[in-house]
Design a protein around this motif. Sequence first.
Motif, short mmCIF file in Angstrom:
data_model
loop_
_atom_site.label_atom_id
_atom_site.label_comp_id
_atom_site.label_asym_id
_atom_site.label_seq_id
_atom_site.Cartn_x
_atom_site.Cartn_y
_atom_site.Cartn_z
N ILE A 29 0.87 -1.18 0.00
CA ILE A 29 0.00 0.00 0.00
C ILE A 29 0.90 1.22 0.00
N PHE A 30 0.62 2.17 -0.86
CA PHE A 30 1.40 3.41 -0.90
C PHE A 30 0.58 4.52 -0.26
N ARG A 31 1.28 5.34 0.53
CA ARG A 31 0.57 6.45 1.17
C ARG A 31 1.52 7.63 1.31
N THR A 32 0.96 8.82 1.18
CA THR A 32 1.70 10.04 1.41
C THR A 32 1.16 10.70 2.67
N ASN A 36 4.10 16.64 9.93
CA ASN A 36 3.48 16.58 11.26
C ASN A 36 2.40 15.51 11.40
N GLN A 37 2.00 14.83 10.33
CA GLN A 37 1.03 13.73 10.47
C GLN A 37 1.70 12.54 11.14
N PHE A 38 0.88 11.77 11.85
CA PHE A 38 1.37 10.58 12.54
C PHE A 38 1.10 9.35 11.68
N SER A 54 10.36 8.48 0.44
CA SER A 54 10.89 9.85 0.51
C SER A 54 10.36 10.49 1.77
N GLY A 55 11.14 11.40 2.32
CA GLY A 55 10.71 12.09 3.53
C GLY A 55 11.54 11.72 4.73
N CYS A 56 11.04 12.10 5.91
CA CYS A 56 11.76 11.89 7.17
C CYS A 56 10.73 11.75 8.30
N THR A 57 10.95 10.78 9.17
CA THR A 57 10.08 10.59 10.33
C THR A 57 10.91 10.55 11.60
N LYS A 58 10.23 10.74 12.72
CA LYS A 58 10.85 10.51 14.03
C LYS A 58 10.00 9.50 14.77
N THR A 59 10.66 8.61 15.49
CA THR A 59 9.98 7.65 16.35
C THR A 59 10.30 8.07 17.78
N GLU A 100 8.65 15.74 7.52
CA GLU A 100 8.53 16.31 6.17
C GLU A 100 7.36 15.59 5.50
N LYS A 101 6.94 16.08 4.37
CA LYS A 101 6.02 15.30 3.55
C LYS A 101 6.72 13.98 3.27
N THR A 102 6.06 12.88 3.57
CA THR A 102 6.71 11.57 3.54
C THR A 102 5.88 10.57 2.75
N GLN A 103 6.54 9.88 1.84
CA GLN A 103 5.89 8.81 1.07
C GLN A 103 6.42 7.47 1.56
#
Length: 194
Positions: A29-32, A36-38, A54-59, A100-103
């Motif tokens: 499943i692909f999602r963008t 700031n979305q969780f 693409s993008g960046c997340t924090k855990t 960031e906007k993350t895919q």
Amino acid sequence: MEIQPLLNYIKKEIDLTPDEEALLTQKVIFRTYLKNQFIIQQGDVCKFQCFVISGCTKTFYADDDGQEHIMMFSIEDWWASDMGSFITQTAADFNVQCLEKTQVAMFDYHDMETLCKEIPKLERFFRIIIQRGFVSLQKRLIRNFSLPAKERYLYFRNQYPKIEQRIPQYMLASYLGITKEFLSKIKSQILLEQ
């Protein structure tokens, strides 16, 4: 969205036939997500294992006082989820939030189980990435216990140069287990030494 980055990542460990690639593609499943979305929040059950295209997340874990304790960052070709929650299908201990906007390419828990049964070598692939993550976490714990803050910062900067420029300094300080003021002092000291 393009599945090729995920396939390229998988091919570093195992070879998939065209039929296996097609089956895998059907289950992804692909999602963008927007900044700031969780992807997952503490207390929810983690239904997906996510590969960052693409993008960046924090855990991070948020304590009772609302203080964030950042465990990791994930950028392109990294994975992001609450692994304990995903494996046990119980409440998550961690949040995964997009910086960031993350895919992402997402594997649903049940679809991943099906894929591992139908493509047994995928089970080996996921075992390898989980083992690497576990070893990385153990080494990080040792660094946090044994190295001074300056050395932890220098390690992070050298090991993950693409991440530091993408995250706010207060988040890096949280990851390192220090205050943002102390991180500023460390960076100033390093500049003076150069």
